[in-house]
Design an enzyme around this catalytic site. Structure first.
Site, short mmCIF file in Angstrom:
data_model
loop_
_atom_site.label_atom_id
_atom_site.label_comp_id
_atom_site.label_asym_id
_atom_site.label_seq_id
_atom_site.Cartn_x
_atom_site.Cartn_y
_atom_site.Cartn_z
N ASP A 133 0.82 -1.22 0.00
CA ASP A 133 0.00 0.00 0.00
C ASP A 133 0.85 1.27 0.00
O ASP A 133 0.64 2.17 -0.81
CB ASP A 133 -0.92 0.03 1.23
CG ASP A 133 -1.98 -1.06 1.18
OD1 ASP A 133 -2.19 -1.64 0.09
OD2 ASP A 133 -2.60 -1.34 2.23
N ASP A 141 -7.10 4.66 12.31
CA ASP A 141 -5.73 5.15 12.16
C ASP A 141 -5.66 6.49 11.43
O ASP A 141 -4.85 7.34 11.77
CB ASP A 141 -4.89 4.09 11.44
CG ASP A 141 -4.58 2.92 12.37
OD1 ASP A 141 -4.50 3.15 13.60
OD2 ASP A 141 -4.42 1.80 11.88
#
Ligand code: ARG
Length: 417
Positions: free
Chosen positions: A13, A122
């Site tokens: 990612d 997050d």
């Protein structure tokens, strides 16, 4: 090109994010890897980052700081979110946010970036932390702006000439640091299904762990662990050893339906052998060294503390206030706890402290008893006074027999077959 500092893990990612931020957004990307322990990609990280087009890859070993200033204060506070999650991921984010901001200033960057999606906690922790510490920095979150599947990411990188061999990995979403491993998604999305063995990486299945278990002694000083079996160790060594030992004995698995800040209920698996063992040991030592009122208030504030950490409010005055109370409670929490780790269970088998409030002469039923039992009747007379008066005036007269059941609404379970 303007510079941007990206929180870089070395995974697919954030590697894709390097290329995307360079090609689509025109940034000079400085990839900052904050090493908070247990990263699997550490050895290939720099190579990957540069291959994806980063101007530079910086690695910061933040493990000791993470434990000393984030995980251990949470341990001393007894901060466990929803009585289940020792907060490994949540505790690392504010440290990463701060190091991102520091790096951005050093590098003269105008923006920072992270790889979080728009559905989790997050992103909140990063964004709130960064915006609190430096409101002038722009924040870019590629995965939130344009979600790509794993295949799409690999294709995208290939299109831009980034040839990296990605190992096929399961469908879990994993975040790891030295305080714990967080696993979501894939087969875990069915809350009725038992987690498959492949969800676990740090811990043995309890049934496969040695039947004898192991016994160890953990020493604390003012609430922080400082030694194992009498051997003084630095924070990283203590936690690494307990992760290993606990993992071997199947300790630290957590299966939790968790409430995310954004309102989603989510099935989470955690592996946190050291955190689980240390919380048990620390709690046991507090039962010896804190008074009943201290234990009670501290427990309430611990839930509040866990929530503010979970909710991304680390850099707040509310946190500073609670942290000051927590630190104050720890000034006599020094001593030792003996634990047995056996087939997934952590059992406290002993505790001792120099400043212990446990007084054997008061507790004993032997002849050395120092407690004056004759004073108990007077105490009970006054203690129960209001309850007796109220029962006589309001409960017994109006409804004889009403005191036999505690609740006027009837008992729980009444009426079921
Ligand atoms: N639910 C946990 C938290 O919010 C863990 C998140 C883990 N992140 C991940 N990318 N798997 O702190």
């Amino acid at each position: 090109m303007p510079a941007l500092v990206l929180a870089y893990s070395g995974g697919l990612d954030t590697t894709t994010a390097i290329t995307w931020l360079t090609k689509e957004r025109g940034y000079d990307v400085i990839a900052l890897n904050v090493d908070v322990g247990m990263s699997r990609e550490q050895d290939v990280l720099e190579e990957r980052g540069l291959a994806a087009g980063a101007a530079r890859v910086i690695v910061v070993d933040a493990r000791e700081e993470f434990l000393r200033h984030f995980a251990f204060p949470a341990l001393a506070a007894g901060a466990v979110y929803q009585d289940a999650y020792p907060l490994a991921t949540a505790l690392a984010r504010p440290l990463m946010a701060r190091l991102l901001v520091d790096a951005a200033r050093e590098e003269g960057a105008v923006a920072v970036a992270h790889g979080c999606t728009g559905k989790g906690n997050d992103q909140v922790r990063f964004d709130v932390g960064i915006r609190t510490l430096d409101p002038a920095l722009a924040i870019v979150a590629p995965a939130r702006e344009q979600a790509m599947s794993r295949e799409a990411e690999i294709d995208y990188l290939r299109e831009h000439g980034v040839a990296i061999a990605w190992e096929t990995k399961g469908s879990f979403s994993i975040d790891e640091n030295i305080w714990g491993r967080s696993v979501e998604a894939g087969a875990l999305e069915d809350p009725w299904a038992e987690p498959p063995p492949s969800a676990f990486a740090w811990t043995r299945a309890p049934a496969d762990a040695p039947a004898d278990g192991v016994e160890l002694t953990i020493s604390f000083e003012r609430g922080a662990p400082v030694a194992i079996d009498g051997e003084a160790l630095a924070p990283v060594a203590i936690v690494e050893r307990l992760n290993e030992l606990g993992g071997e004995h199947g300790v630290g698995r957590v299966d939790h339906i968790e409430d995310r800040l954004v309102g989603i209920k989510s099935r989470e698996i955690y592996e946190a052998p050291a955190a689980v063992a240390l919380h048990a040991a620390h709690r046991a030592l507090e039962t010896m060294t804190l008074s009943r009122s201290q234990l009670r208030l501290k427990r309430q504030l611990a839930a509040e503390y866990a929530e503010l950490i979970y909710d991304g409010l680390w850099f707040s005055a509310h946190h500073q206030d609670i942290a000051a109370y927590m630190a104050s409670t720890q000034r006599h929490v020094s001593g030792e706890t003996r634990l047995r780790l056996r087939q997934g269970a952590v059992t406290v088998t002993g505790r001792r402290a120099a400043a212990s409030l446990y007084d054997r002469a008061l507790a004993t039923y032997d002849r050395e008893d120092a407690f004056d039992q004759s004073s108990a009747t007077g105490f009970i007379d006054i203690w129960g006074l209001q309850t007796r008066v109220q029962a006589r005036r309001q409960l017994l007269d109006q409804m004889p027999g009403a005191l036999h059941i505690a609740s006027p609404a009837g008992a729980i379970g009444e009426g079921s077959p």
